[in-house]
Design a protein around this motif. Structure first.
Motif, PDB file in Angstrom:
ATOM      1  N   GLU A  95      68.329   0.178  38.280  1.00 35.88           N
ATOM      2  CA  GLU A  95      67.042   0.587  38.842  1.00 35.88           C
ATOM      3  C   GLU A  95      65.984   0.836  37.775  1.00 35.88           C
ATOM      4  OE1 GLU A  95      69.941   1.747  39.692  1.00 35.88           O
ATOM      5  OE2 GLU A  95      70.159   1.325  41.837  1.00 35.88           O
ATOM      6  N   GLU A  96      66.425   1.189  36.573  1.00 35.34           N
ATOM      7  CA  GLU A  96      65.455   1.460  35.506  1.00 35.34           C
ATOM      8  C   GLU A  96      64.711   0.201  35.065  1.00 35.34           C
ATOM      9  OE1 GLU A  96      69.291   0.290  33.547  1.00 35.34           O
ATOM     10  OE2 GLU A  96      68.684   1.570  35.219  1.00 35.34           O
ATOM     11  N   LEU A  97      65.223  -0.961  35.457  1.00 35.43           N
ATOM     12  CA  LEU A  97      64.585  -2.233  35.097  1.00 35.43           C
ATOM     13  C   LEU A  97      63.793  -2.821  36.265  1.00 35.43           C
ATOM     14  CD1 LEU A  97      67.569  -3.854  33.156  1.00 35.43           C
ATOM     15  CD2 LEU A  97      65.522  -2.793  32.175  1.00 35.43           C
ATOM     16  N   ALA A  98      63.455  -1.968  37.239  1.00 36.59           N
ATOM     17  CA  ALA A  98      62.794  -2.444  38.452  1.00 36.59           C
ATOM     18  C   ALA A  98      61.474  -3.149  38.156  1.00 36.59           C
ATOM     19  CB  ALA A  98      62.563  -1.278  39.422  1.00 36.59           C
ATOM     20  N   ASN A  99      60.738  -2.697  37.159  1.00 43.60           N
ATOM     21  CA  ASN A  99      59.433  -3.269  36.842  1.00 43.60           C
ATOM     22  C   ASN A  99      59.441  -4.079  35.544  1.00 43.60           C
ATOM     23  OD1 ASN A  99      58.087  -2.132  39.111  1.00 43.60           O
ATOM     24  ND2 ASN A  99      58.094  -0.154  38.082  1.00 43.60           N
ATOM     25  N   ASN A 100      60.629  -4.457  35.091  1.00 46.84           N
ATOM     26  CA  ASN A 100      60.758  -5.275  33.893  1.00 46.84           C
ATOM     27  C   ASN A 100      60.689  -6.746  34.298  1.00 46.84           C
ATOM     28  OD1 ASN A 100      62.209  -6.891  31.796  1.00 46.84           O
ATOM     29  ND2 ASN A 100      62.371  -4.897  30.803  1.00 46.84           N
TER      30      ASN A 100
ATOM     31  N   GLY B  92      50.716  -6.193  39.660  1.00 48.27           N
ATOM     32  CA  GLY B  92      50.641  -4.988  38.837  1.00 48.27           C
ATOM     33  C   GLY B  92      51.986  -4.404  38.473  1.00 48.27           C
ATOM     34  N   ASN B  93      53.002  -5.273  38.364  1.00 47.29           N
ATOM     35  CA  ASN B  93      54.357  -4.825  37.944  1.00 47.29           C
ATOM     36  C   ASN B  93      54.937  -3.773  38.878  1.00 47.29           C
ATOM     37  OD1 ASN B  93      53.328  -6.280  35.814  1.00 47.29           O
ATOM     38  ND2 ASN B  93      54.381  -5.065  34.264  1.00 47.29           N
ATOM     39  N   LYS B  94      54.666  -3.889  40.174  1.00 46.58           N
ATOM     40  CA  LYS B  94      55.161  -2.894  41.114  1.00 46.58           C
ATOM     41  C   LYS B  94      56.147  -3.529  42.071  1.00 46.58           C
ATOM     42  CE  LYS B  94      50.996  -0.017  41.041  1.00 46.58           C
ATOM     43  NZ  LYS B  94      49.907   0.560  41.833  1.00 46.58           N
ATOM     44  N   ILE B  95      57.328  -2.916  42.139  1.00 48.06           N
ATOM     45  CA  ILE B  95      58.338  -3.362  43.082  1.00 48.06           C
ATOM     46  C   ILE B  95      58.947  -2.119  43.724  1.00 48.06           C
ATOM     47  CG2 ILE B  95      60.136  -3.436  41.306  1.00 48.06           C
ATOM     48  CD1 ILE B  95      61.395  -5.743  42.826  1.00 48.06           C
ATOM     49  N   ASP B  96      59.093  -2.180  45.039  1.00 48.22           N
ATOM     50  CA  ASP B  96      59.608  -1.021  45.751  1.00 48.22           C
ATOM     51  C   ASP B  96      61.082  -0.829  45.440  1.00 48.22           C
ATOM     52  OD1 ASP B  96      58.685   0.810  48.226  1.00 48.22           O
ATOM     53  OD2 ASP B  96      60.806   0.284  48.439  1.00 48.22           O
ATOM     54  N   ILE B  97      61.501   0.404  45.220  1.00 46.54           N
ATOM     55  CA  ILE B  97      62.876   0.694  44.808  1.00 46.54           C
ATOM     56  C   ILE B  97      63.886   0.321  45.893  1.00 46.54           C
ATOM     57  CG2 ILE B  97      63.037   3.071  45.653  1.00 46.54           C
ATOM     58  CD1 ILE B  97      64.267   1.746  42.244  1.00 46.54           C
ATOM     59  N   GLU B  98      63.460   0.349  47.182  1.00 46.29           N
ATOM     60  CA  GLU B  98      64.375  -0.014  48.265  1.00 46.29           C
ATOM     61  C   GLU B  98      64.662  -1.506  48.235  1.00 46.29           C
ATOM     62  OE1 GLU B  98      63.129   1.319  52.061  1.00 46.29           O
ATOM     63  OE2 GLU B  98      62.791   3.384  51.427  1.00 46.29           O
ATOM     64  N   GLU B  99      63.666  -2.319  47.919  1.00 49.74           N
ATOM     65  CA  GLU B  99      63.892  -3.757  47.780  1.00 49.74           C
ATOM     66  C   GLU B  99      64.775  -4.026  46.573  1.00 49.74           C
ATOM     67  OE1 GLU B  99      61.548  -7.950  46.990  1.00 49.74           O
ATOM     68  OE2 GLU B  99      60.414  -6.084  47.098  1.00 49.74           O
ATOM     69  N   PHE B 100      64.585  -3.274  45.524  1.00 51.76           N
ATOM     70  CA  PHE B 100      65.334  -3.483  44.286  1.00 51.76           C
ATOM     71  C   PHE B 100      66.823  -3.207  44.492  1.00 51.76           C
ATOM     72  CE2 PHE B 100      66.976  -2.236  40.122  1.00 51.76           C
ATOM     73  CZ  PHE B 100      66.555  -3.294  39.361  1.00 51.76           C
ATOM     74  N   THR B 101      67.138  -2.165  45.230  1.00 56.76           N
ATOM     75  CA  THR B 101      68.531  -1.789  45.420  1.00 56.76           C
ATOM     76  C   THR B 101      69.179  -2.503  46.598  1.00 56.76           C
ATOM     77  OG1 THR B 101      67.856   0.093  46.772  1.00 56.76           O
ATOM     78  CG2 THR B 101      68.199   0.482  44.442  1.00 56.76           C
ATOM     79  N   GLY B 102      68.357  -3.205  47.416  1.00 56.52           N
ATOM     80  CA  GLY B 102      68.913  -3.908  48.560  1.00 56.52           C
ATOM     81  C   GLY B 102      69.321  -2.958  49.664  1.00 56.52           C
TER      82      GLY B 102
END
Length: 316
Positions: A194-199, A306-316
């Motif tokens: 999750e720490e790489l969500a906006n990488n 703007g390098n933004k991704i929702d954490i719920e999408e990131f974790t599935g």
């Protein structure tokens, strides 16, 4: 739920389309020529080696592909992302809880693919006819293979949608399965990071790897449908080209063989190998092209958004 606007989708889709078309189009030209009925006579030598014509003009037909690819990609991802967001909102409000995510992704991609296929089919027909066009076959003063193909279809523009049924038959099931696998692989690779969500580089690598794996799992299954589709498109162009001079071509064209008839003709003449012509190159192009396409798309989407991704999408 991801945060993405219409402008983000358009920019990301355009960048992804240009990147993949520039790289993959030469391989696609080779596949078209290998799957064409004139492969053994125009592109193979008597001793079994490849004729130099097989590797000439690998960017023939590139213009229509690029011009149609951008709006088709924009339409696909606008519908796909929008459908995903509607489904996610419905689940958050307590609706559609019994529908699994893979089914939602498959339906979203299927709807987007129907629209995208309608946009790309005319360009694909022109492209494939241009890809097998030979310089010595051009009329005097004509240098463009694409313009020559366009003139051949000018009297019967409806033929530009030849093979649409086969395009949908090959693309829609494959797209639905590929995007279901893609979203599943992507969610699994992201989980725990999750720490790489906006990488952006990491997201591009994950998307590219997921897309390549998903495309590799699905591309080979639909090669026979792709071969039939290619034969139908090339036949549509050759029939117009072969019309006798002086004949009134404004009349309704004669009926052309359907996909099942074409498939039977290929099987009788060439056996099962004929239906799987271009299998290796199709696998390579699909795997590499899908990885590049969705990798660039996800990266551009993050960059423009703007390098933004929702954490719920990131974790599935």
């Amino acid at each position: 739920m991801s945060v993405i606007g219409g402008g983000d989708v358009l920019s990301a889709a355009a960048a992804a389309t240009v990147a993949v078309d520039v790289v993959v189009h030469p391989v696609d030209t080779l596949i078209t020529r290998i799957q064409s009925p004139s492969y053994k006579t125009q592109y193979r030598q008597l001793h079994g080696g490849f004729n130099r014509n097989l590797f000439r003009g690998l960017y023939q037909g590139f213009g229509p592909t690029l011009l149609a690819g951008v709006p088709a990609s924009a339409a696909f991802f606008t519908i796909y992302e929008g459908s995903k967001n509607v489904f996610e909102k419905a689940q958050k409000s307590g609706h559609l809880l019994s529908v699994p995510l893979p089914i939602a992704h498959a339906v979203s991609s299927a709807v987007g693919d129907l629209v995208a296929c309608a946009i790309t089919n005319p360009a694909e027909v022109l492209k494939q006819n241009a890809q097998v066009s030979r310089k010595e076959g051009l009329p005097p003063g004509q240098r463009s293979h694409v313009m020559h193909a366009m003139r051949r279809f000018s009297r019967h523009p409806a033929r530009l949608w030849t093979g649409y049924t086969m395009l949908v038959a090959s693309s829609l099931p494959g797209t639905s399965l590929a995007f279901s696998l893609y979203e599943m692989f992507k969610a699994k690779m992201r989980r725990g990071n999750e720490e790489l969500a906006n990488n952006i580089p990491y997201q591009m690598k994950v998307s590219a790897a997921s897309a390549a794996l998903a495309a590799g799992c699905t591309s080979c299954v639909f090669v026979p449908v792709d071969v039939v589709k290619t034969r139908m498109r090339l036949a549509a162009g050759s029939q117009e080209h072969a019309a006798p001079q002086g004949k009134n071509t404004s009349q309704s064209p004669s009926p052309r063989p359907g996909p099942f008839s074409v498939a039977k003709q290929i099987f009788r003449a060439e056996g099962i190998r004929g239906l799987f012509r271009g299998l290796t190159l199709t696998f390579i192009a699909s795997t590499f092209g899908s990885g590049l396409y969705l990798g660039v798309y996800e990266g551009c989407k993050l960059y423009v958004g703007g390098n933004k991704i929702d954490i719920e999408e990131f974790t599935g």
